[in-house]
Design a protein around this motif. Structure first.
Motif, short mmCIF file in Angstrom:
data_model
loop_
_atom_site.label_atom_id
_atom_site.label_comp_id
_atom_site.label_asym_id
_atom_site.label_seq_id
_atom_site.Cartn_x
_atom_site.Cartn_y
_atom_site.Cartn_z
N LEU A 259 0.83 -1.21 0.00
CA LEU A 259 0.00 0.00 0.00
C LEU A 259 0.86 1.26 0.00
O LEU A 259 0.53 2.26 -0.65
CB LEU A 259 -0.94 0.00 1.21
CG LEU A 259 -2.10 -1.00 1.14
CD1 LEU A 259 -2.81 -1.09 2.48
CD2 LEU A 259 -3.09 -0.60 0.04
N ASN A 263 0.77 2.56 -3.70
CA ASN A 263 -0.30 3.56 -3.64
C ASN A 263 0.01 4.77 -2.77
O ASN A 263 -0.82 5.66 -2.64
CB ASN A 263 -1.60 2.91 -3.15
CG ASN A 263 -2.07 1.78 -4.03
OD1 ASN A 263 -1.71 0.63 -3.81
ND2 ASN A 263 -2.85 2.09 -5.04
N ARG A 290 -15.04 0.20 4.54
CA ARG A 290 -14.79 1.60 4.18
C ARG A 290 -15.97 2.48 4.58
O ARG A 290 -15.85 3.71 4.57
CB ARG A 290 -14.55 1.72 2.67
CG ARG A 290 -13.19 1.27 2.21
CD ARG A 290 -13.07 1.29 0.71
NE ARG A 290 -13.88 0.29 0.07
CZ ARG A 290 -13.94 0.08 -1.25
NH1 ARG A 290 -13.24 0.86 -2.05
NH2 ARG A 290 -14.69 -0.87 -1.76
N PHE A 421 -8.32 2.57 1.27
CA PHE A 421 -8.03 1.16 1.51
C PHE A 421 -8.31 0.81 2.97
O PHE A 421 -7.78 1.46 3.88
CB PHE A 421 -6.59 0.82 1.14
CG PHE A 421 -6.31 1.02 -0.32
CD1 PHE A 421 -6.64 0.05 -1.24
CD2 PHE A 421 -5.73 2.21 -0.79
CE1 PHE A 421 -6.40 0.24 -2.60
CE2 PHE A 421 -5.49 2.40 -2.13
CZ PHE A 421 -5.82 1.41 -3.04
N LEU A 475 -9.62 -6.93 1.88
CA LEU A 475 -9.32 -5.55 1.50
C LEU A 475 -10.47 -5.01 0.66
O LEU A 475 -10.77 -5.55 -0.40
CB LEU A 475 -8.00 -5.49 0.71
CG LEU A 475 -7.52 -4.10 0.28
CD1 LEU A 475 -7.28 -3.20 1.48
CD2 LEU A 475 -6.25 -4.21 -0.57
N ASN A 476 -11.13 -3.99 1.19
CA ASN A 476 -12.21 -3.31 0.46
C ASN A 476 -13.31 -4.28 0.01
O ASN A 476 -13.81 -4.20 -1.11
CB ASN A 476 -11.65 -2.53 -0.73
CG ASN A 476 -10.78 -1.37 -0.31
OD1 ASN A 476 -10.57 -1.14 0.88
ND2 ASN A 476 -10.27 -0.63 -1.27
N LEU A 539 -5.50 -2.84 -5.81
CA LEU A 539 -4.49 -1.79 -5.67
C LEU A 539 -4.55 -0.82 -6.84
O LEU A 539 -4.22 0.36 -6.70
CB LEU A 539 -3.10 -2.41 -5.56
CG LEU A 539 -2.80 -3.25 -4.32
CD1 LEU A 539 -1.40 -3.85 -4.41
CD2 LEU A 539 -2.95 -2.44 -3.04
#
Length: 582
Positions: A259, A263, A290, A421, A475-476, A539
């Protein structure tokens, strides 16, 4: 020398430099007295110029004959552009061409090779080699390479060794169908392509390698979705002499590294949710955190009136939709139609509008008073202006339906920001799942997952209560990795096989090599596997993996470019003993 520079590297500082460039003709603009050609390669686009004052007539005519996607080489001088283009890095300059060589001609492409193309998915898949020339697809593949390199860098720095495991292996039950490969030399026998390198990486731990990883192709013959392919890539990892916490720390570190490096996003310690809590709060075991909209279980406070639908339900559960009180009755009816679709399967929905003045308006006002509705709003953390959506029925189905509604509303409300994220660990899964049709248990992860410490004896008395020493990384709203602490002794593994319905003979036939290895000092070990395709897509701000794979299959599992799968020649089938002559 085909080129002295790439098309994307020249700048104003290179003015008056003699250059040799090679690439594809992207666009051509002919004004009669001047011709501009955009030359493209992997690195960018640069404008070439030919004009009547500075270009020989023969060269001008040669430039005029160039078609889209012709492969050319040019020699010329870098000059300043009169009309600059701030949208590209080479926009301050152009190349005045002095020599032109056509390296290869091209047919007119079946779709435009621009960022936004007029080619549909099927057409782009058929001509994937052309699609890769488009900047979005090319950049996705470069992005994937960068992620893979960062994975290797992190794991190597952590002391992991990259080891290749076989592709031609023995068929084993891992949850999906195997792709099988006939053996010409062994009549009637078959290899299988690996669904994962699971048993091999465990054997590497027995071999003492301690820390292993591999970025590896895996194969599953299963129904396809947008985020699945029959062949996919895993970041496969295993460690010896570790407990669950060791694994979580190392691979939380890997995720944080990616990350940050990919990112430029820094995230804090990952939250941890038990499987039971994830199902209760979000209705699935890979929740997207999120945004809020956590489930509010209303069963006990909604079943005291004369509303038969709630009273007969196993569960009554709701979520608060931010700002939803402004929805018209027509908009709410469309929402109800959405959850009634066969893909969701809900029979209906109760709603409560939380008005700005503090009052409530519901679809069940006949049965519930303002005090009741206020209690529901408090339980679901609904604020003035929100809409409470409530479903009821059996526990599993209702939670699944409400989870789908939660994700749909988050999508409509723009709450699933791809630049944000939110990773988390989901832990303490059930070890076994009951197949209601057969009445048999099967492993929720795989047969080599160990039970939580101290719970082995429960397999005899209450199998459904046993928790797995397993963990998923989410993740997400997408599972990007999953693993477990493994069984590392023969006796426990045999007990596990027994509860999965294997006879001793079947267990020996399928996994005798692993049981034998456990008798030679197998260390405690565990690991994890990340889905690289899905991880890269997330990502990269997307959830569909196909455009991050160089040559993907379509939704039917076909490669329409090379037309595979395809029929074999009868002689090949005969040689493989798969068909006899009639």
């Amino acid at each position: 020398m085909y080129r002295s520079h790439t098309c994307g590297e020249l700048r104003a500082s290179d003015i008056n430099t003699d250059v040799t460039l090679s690439g594809w003709v992207h666009k051509s603009r002919d004004k009669g007295f001047v011709i501009w050609i955009d030359l493209r390669d992997r690195y960018g686009i640069i404008q070439l110029v030919f004009d009547e004052e500075r270009t020989e007539a023969e060269l001008l005519e040669k430039a005029r004959s160039l078609g889209r996607e012709f492969v050319i080489q040019v020699k010329g001088k870098v000059i300043e552009r009169t009309s600059k283009n701030p949208n590209i890095l080479t926009g301050d300059i152009e190349v005045l061409v002095q020599e032109l060589v056509v390296l290869n001609q091209s047919l007119i492409p079946p779709f435009t090779l621009d960022d936004t193309t007029d080619g549909g998915d099927d057409l782009r898949m058929k001509y994937r080699y052309l699609d890769i020339r488009r900047r979005p697809v090319k950049n996705n593949l470069i992005f994937r390479s960068k992620v893979s390199m960062e994975v290797r860098k992190y794991l190597t720095n952590e002391g992991f060794i990259e080891v290749e495991t076989p592709y031609l292996i023995k068929s084993t039950p891992e949850g999906a169908r195997d792709f099988v490969v006939p053996s010409r030399m062994n009549e009637g026998q078959f290899y299988a392509l690996p669904q994962s390198p699971q048993t091999f990486k465990q054997l590497l731990m027995v071999g003492g390698l301690d820390k292993y990883f591999q970025i590896v192709k895996c194969f599953r013959d299963e129904d396809l979705r947008a985020d699945r392919q029959p062949e996919f890539t895993q970041i496969d990892c295993e460690m010896a002499f570790v407990e669950q916490e060791d694994i979580l720390q190392v691979f939380e570190g890997l995720t944080r590294h990616l990350l940050m490096e990919i990112n430029q996003k820094e995230v804090g310690p990952f939250p941890r949710l038990t499987y039971d809590d994830a199902m209760e709060k979000y209705g699935n075991d890979k929740p997207d955190i999120r945004f809020g909209m956590e489930f509010a279980e209303l069963t006990n406070i909604a079943q005291h009136r004369d509303f038969a639908i709630f009273n007969s339900a196993e569960i009554v559960v709701g979520i608060a939709i931010p700002g939803g009180a402004s929805y018209t009755r027509k908009e709410i009816d469309k929402l109800i139609d959405w959850i009634r679709r066969p893909q969701i399967g809900a029979k209906g929905m109760v709603y409560v509008k939380c008005n700005e003045d503090g009052s409530f308006k519901s679809s069940v006002d006949k049965f519930y008073n303002q005090e009741d509705l206020s209690t529901w709003a408090e339980k679901s953390s609904a604020k003035a202006g929100d809409l409470i959506c409530i479903l009821s029925g059996s526990i599993h189905e209702t939670r699944s339906q409400l989870s789908a509604l939660r994700m749909e509303m988050a999508e409509r409300l723009g709450l699933r920001n791809p630049d944000h994220f939110a990773p988390l660990w989901v832990i303490d899964f059930p070890l076994l799942e009951l197949d209601e049709e057969s009445g048999n248990y099967h492993a929720m992860h795989h047969p080599f997952t160990s039970p939580k410490p101290g719970q082995l004896s429960l397999l005899e008395t209450d199998p459904s209560a046993v928790r797995a020493n397993a963990y998923d990384l989410v993740l997400n709203g997408n599972e990007i990795g999953g693993g477990s602490i493994r069984i590392h002794d023969k006796e426990t593994q045999q007990i596990m096989f027994k509860h999965l319905g294997f006879t001793p003979e079947e267990a020996k036939a399928q996994f005798g090599f692993l049981l034998d290895a456990f008798q030679y000092g197998a260390p405690p070990h565990g690991g994890i596997a990340f889905g690289l395709d899905r991880l890269v897509a997330i990502l990269g701000g997307q959830e569909t993996i196909r455009d991050f794979i160089a040559f993907p299959k379509n939704n039917s599992g076909r490669d329409v470019m090379i037309d595979a799968p395809s029929l074999l020649d009868p002689e090949q089938l005969k040689e493989l003993q798969l068909r006899t002559e009639t």
